[in-house]
Design an enzyme around this catalytic site. Sequence first.
Site, short mmCIF file in Angstrom:
data_model
loop_
_atom_site.label_atom_id
_atom_site.label_comp_id
_atom_site.label_asym_id
_atom_site.label_seq_id
_atom_site.Cartn_x
_atom_site.Cartn_y
_atom_site.Cartn_z
N ASP A 117 2.38 2.91 7.96
CA ASP A 117 1.15 2.17 7.66
C ASP A 117 1.39 0.80 7.03
O ASP A 117 1.36 0.64 5.80
CB ASP A 117 0.24 3.03 6.75
CG ASP A 117 -1.21 2.56 6.86
OD1 ASP A 117 -1.44 1.43 7.35
OD2 ASP A 117 -2.11 3.32 6.46
N ASP A 120 0.84 -1.20 0.00
CA ASP A 120 0.00 0.00 0.00
C ASP A 120 0.88 1.25 0.00
O ASP A 120 0.64 2.21 0.73
CB ASP A 120 -0.94 -0.02 1.22
CG ASP A 120 -2.08 0.99 1.08
OD1 ASP A 120 -2.32 1.46 -0.05
OD2 ASP A 120 -2.70 1.33 2.10
N ASN A 158 0.96 7.39 2.67
CA ASN A 158 1.55 6.50 3.68
C ASN A 158 3.04 6.74 3.85
O ASN A 158 3.75 5.94 4.46
CB ASN A 158 1.31 5.03 3.29
CG ASN A 158 -0.12 4.62 3.58
OD1 ASN A 158 -0.80 5.27 4.37
ND2 ASN A 158 -0.58 3.56 2.94
N THR A 193 -4.40 0.82 -3.03
CA THR A 193 -5.22 1.95 -3.46
C THR A 193 -5.22 1.96 -4.98
O THR A 193 -4.16 1.81 -5.59
CB THR A 193 -4.62 3.26 -2.91
OG1 THR A 193 -4.47 3.10 -1.50
CG2 THR A 193 -5.49 4.46 -3.18
N LYS A 213 1.99 4.61 -1.05
CA LYS A 213 1.37 5.77 -1.70
C LYS A 213 1.82 7.02 -0.95
O LYS A 213 2.36 6.94 0.17
CB LYS A 213 -0.17 5.64 -1.68
CG LYS A 213 -0.77 5.46 -0.30
CD LYS A 213 -2.28 5.36 -0.38
CE LYS A 213 -2.90 5.10 0.98
NZ LYS A 213 -4.35 4.99 0.94
N1 LIG Z 1 4.01 9.05 12.20
C1 LIG Z 1 3.21 10.08 12.00
N2 LIG Z 1 3.66 11.34 12.19
C2 LIG Z 1 2.86 12.40 12.00
N3 LIG Z 1 1.57 12.31 11.64
C3 LIG Z 1 1.08 11.10 11.44
C4 LIG Z 1 1.85 9.92 11.61
N4 LIG Z 1 1.08 8.85 11.36
C5 LIG Z 1 -0.12 9.32 11.04
N5 LIG Z 1 -0.14 10.67 11.09
C6 LIG Z 1 -1.28 11.56 10.82
O1 LIG Z 1 -2.47 10.84 11.08
C7 LIG Z 1 -3.25 10.75 9.90
C8 LIG Z 1 -3.86 9.36 9.81
O2 LIG Z 1 -2.84 8.40 9.91
P1 LIG Z 1 -2.76 7.14 8.95
O3 LIG Z 1 -2.96 7.58 7.54
O4 LIG Z 1 -1.53 6.40 9.25
O5 LIG Z 1 -3.99 6.35 9.45
P2 LIG Z 1 -4.60 5.09 8.80
O6 LIG Z 1 -5.56 4.50 9.74
O7 LIG Z 1 -3.53 4.22 8.34
O8 LIG Z 1 -5.34 5.74 7.58
P3 LIG Z 1 -5.49 5.11 6.15
O9 LIG Z 1 -5.75 3.68 6.34
O10 LIG Z 1 -6.65 5.85 5.60
O11 LIG Z 1 -4.21 5.38 5.42
C9 LIG Z 1 -2.32 11.04 8.78
O12 LIG Z 1 -2.97 11.64 7.73
C10 LIG Z 1 -1.30 11.98 9.38
O13 LIG Z 1 -1.79 13.27 9.31
#
Ligand SMILES: Nc1ncnc2c1ncn2[C@@H]1O[C@H](COP(=O)(O)OP(=O)(O)OP(=O)(O)O)[C@@H](O)[C@H]1O
Length: 670
Positions: A166, A148, A153, A187, A150
């Site tokens: 992620d 995944d 991520n 995606t 992208k």
């Molecule tokens: N390590 C990090 N440092 C800073 N911000 C982060 C970090 N991890 C996540 N975020 C913030 O949190 C948001 C959501 O995190 P993330 O995309 O990892 O969640 P997710 O559950 O994996 O979402 P998705 O499955 O839709 O990709 C991100 O858009 C980012 O803004």
Amino acid sequence: MKKNERANLSASYNDLIANITNPRTTIIGTYRIESVVGEGSFGKVYLAVHLLTNTKVVLKSSCRKQAVILAREIHHHRRLLHPNITRLYEVICAEDRIYLAMEYCPNGELYDYVSRQVVLTEKMTCKLLWQLCCAIKYLHSQGCVHRDLKLENIFLDKNFDIKIGDFGFSRDTDCSRRTFMSTRCGTVAYSAPEIVLGQKYIGECADIWSLGVIMYAMMVGRLPFDEDDTSLTEHKIINEQPFIPETISPNARDLLIRLLCKDYRFRPSIDQIISHPFFRDNNCHVSSIKDVKISTKAEDKVRRRLELVGVDIDQLNLSISEKRCDLLYGWWLLLLEKETKKENKKIHLFYLQHSKGNSPSFHIQPSSPSLKTAEVSVTSNQSNDSNPSRSHLGHGTGNLLSTFKSWLLDSKSKHPSRTTSPSFDTASTSSKRSKGSKIFRNKNSFDSNSSRNGSYHKLFLNSVSSTEAIAVPRDDTTVQQSGHFKDTQYGRSKLDDKKHSISVSPTFKKNSIDNSLSPALVSEDSSIPMTLTNNVHSNRLPSYRACNSSQLSSVNSSKSSLTRSCSNISSTSSASLVSIVSSRPSTGSGSRPTPHHQPIDRLHKSFQFSGGDSSNTRVNATAIFTVGAARRIAPTSSSLMYNNQNFVQEEDEPEESFTSDSSRHFSDVY
Ligand SMILES: Nc1ncnc2c1ncn2[C@@H]1O[C@H](COP(=O)(O)OP(=O)(O)OP(=O)(O)O)[C@@H](O)[C@H]1O
């Protein structure tokens, strides 16, 4: 009870009530929640502070119902230790929620960065893509595919270095043979044609396709196949070639076409990609990729510190070996990260100080210092010396000595620390705008290195003698000469063969005193102090020898010996001596010695080895070299540092049956 005592008691009682009745949870485990930074598929993502180390982390919260899905993410993520992969520190299971404490990347998603920049310069694209490749190479070598990849991520840390995050769709794969997979995940816009077609696919090849999409987005400012109508996007992925603007350089175009090859069998492997001239011509080299090692000294320090505060070391060791992601493991990683950063900073500052004058531009690869090996690769891209051995091995003993002497004599000569820092690869912004690009907001520029000058001098002087690293310089010239890119074969093995590691260390000979030495250098008394003063007329200097990194262990064995002799620079001298920095010896395992440094232009005035009983004395001596050519003599310089205390030296796997709630995910689309 006095009046004010009663008032204090009553105030603390009120605080207690306020804390325990507060409906908002502010403390999770050993983390204090500061703010919300984002929203994931399963819950909020918080910025939090680890209370014991005061480190910022993100806490990703999920409800317990998602535990099985999270288990996959945790399982893959906790094994990964790479400077370009976000670190998973700890997993906290509360009654109704699970929290993942992870490395915080203050510069957010690569998606937002690319959106702001519109298109990235080739240099910046190359830097980021190289880091991505390093992370993917590591990931694949660990038998793991991401599936995944992208822009959303991929995160940017405070230095705008890449961190892949992620791992929700990751899975194990056998990296020695190609494993076919069938779960459709990822995606759509980043999915390879074979996945879109519903065929079985090889995870590594799918990751490479996604890498191509990411590269395209960085250089063109939009995704290659991305329509509002998903089926149209799929049609284009399967049938159409991406439009590559004229502005893209031939090397970048060639790499893009290869990465976005419809037939996965002809897509390059990650090893072939990193040997592509796109990287080579932008000064990224295969040989700069190092294994991730953590300095054992940092580990020992952290272990000792935890032991001091009463942590059960057996329990800690168990947590570490099993990567349990529990409280102890989290604490351990965060402390270790701090310690490693400290070490790397010292090395970095060292380079800033000693590569100067003609400003060779170099960078430490691959990027972030987090949990990185103490071995640092230095890339000097200003070598005009076409003779590799010459540029690497300097100009011989004569020059070495005379250079050193001239420094000593010339008190007006510029101190290394007072010179300008080398030029770094900084992000430059593009003036090109891609009309109609989908990911375009505004153009922001940044200069992550803008504050590099100035403050380092002092820090360096305060810290250098406790630094424990062998910095391994690379000879770019050689690599460039030897690496031929052929159209069909990337000539990787040839590049791999050329690893020019060279380290320089003093040879310490206990009780062997060279009687021919200048009296100023030798103390008859076998017990220290021994003072080196006004040695400007002596040809004699401590003996140094060059060794490659594989020889480090043998050097290591002599590290505890005491410097008692100052003999000739050995005939194999491959480095130009820049300065010697000493610190007071320490005895036994007690407190660390206070560094005692002498700037180069005052070195002749006092350079001391002092201490007590020779058998129980450690002398911290740091020798600073310029490899290839010395300051003021030749333009190329990479510095080496030594401290005698320590060296820094398909079959189908059962597919997990789950789907993501994420609307951005492929599995939703089907
Ligand atoms: N390590 C990090 N440092 C800073 N911000 C982060 C970090 N991890 C996540 N975020 C913030 O949190 C948001 C959501 O995190 P993330 O995309 O990892 O969640 P997710 O559950 O994996 O979402 P998705 O499955 O839709 O990709 C991100 O858009 C980012 O803004």
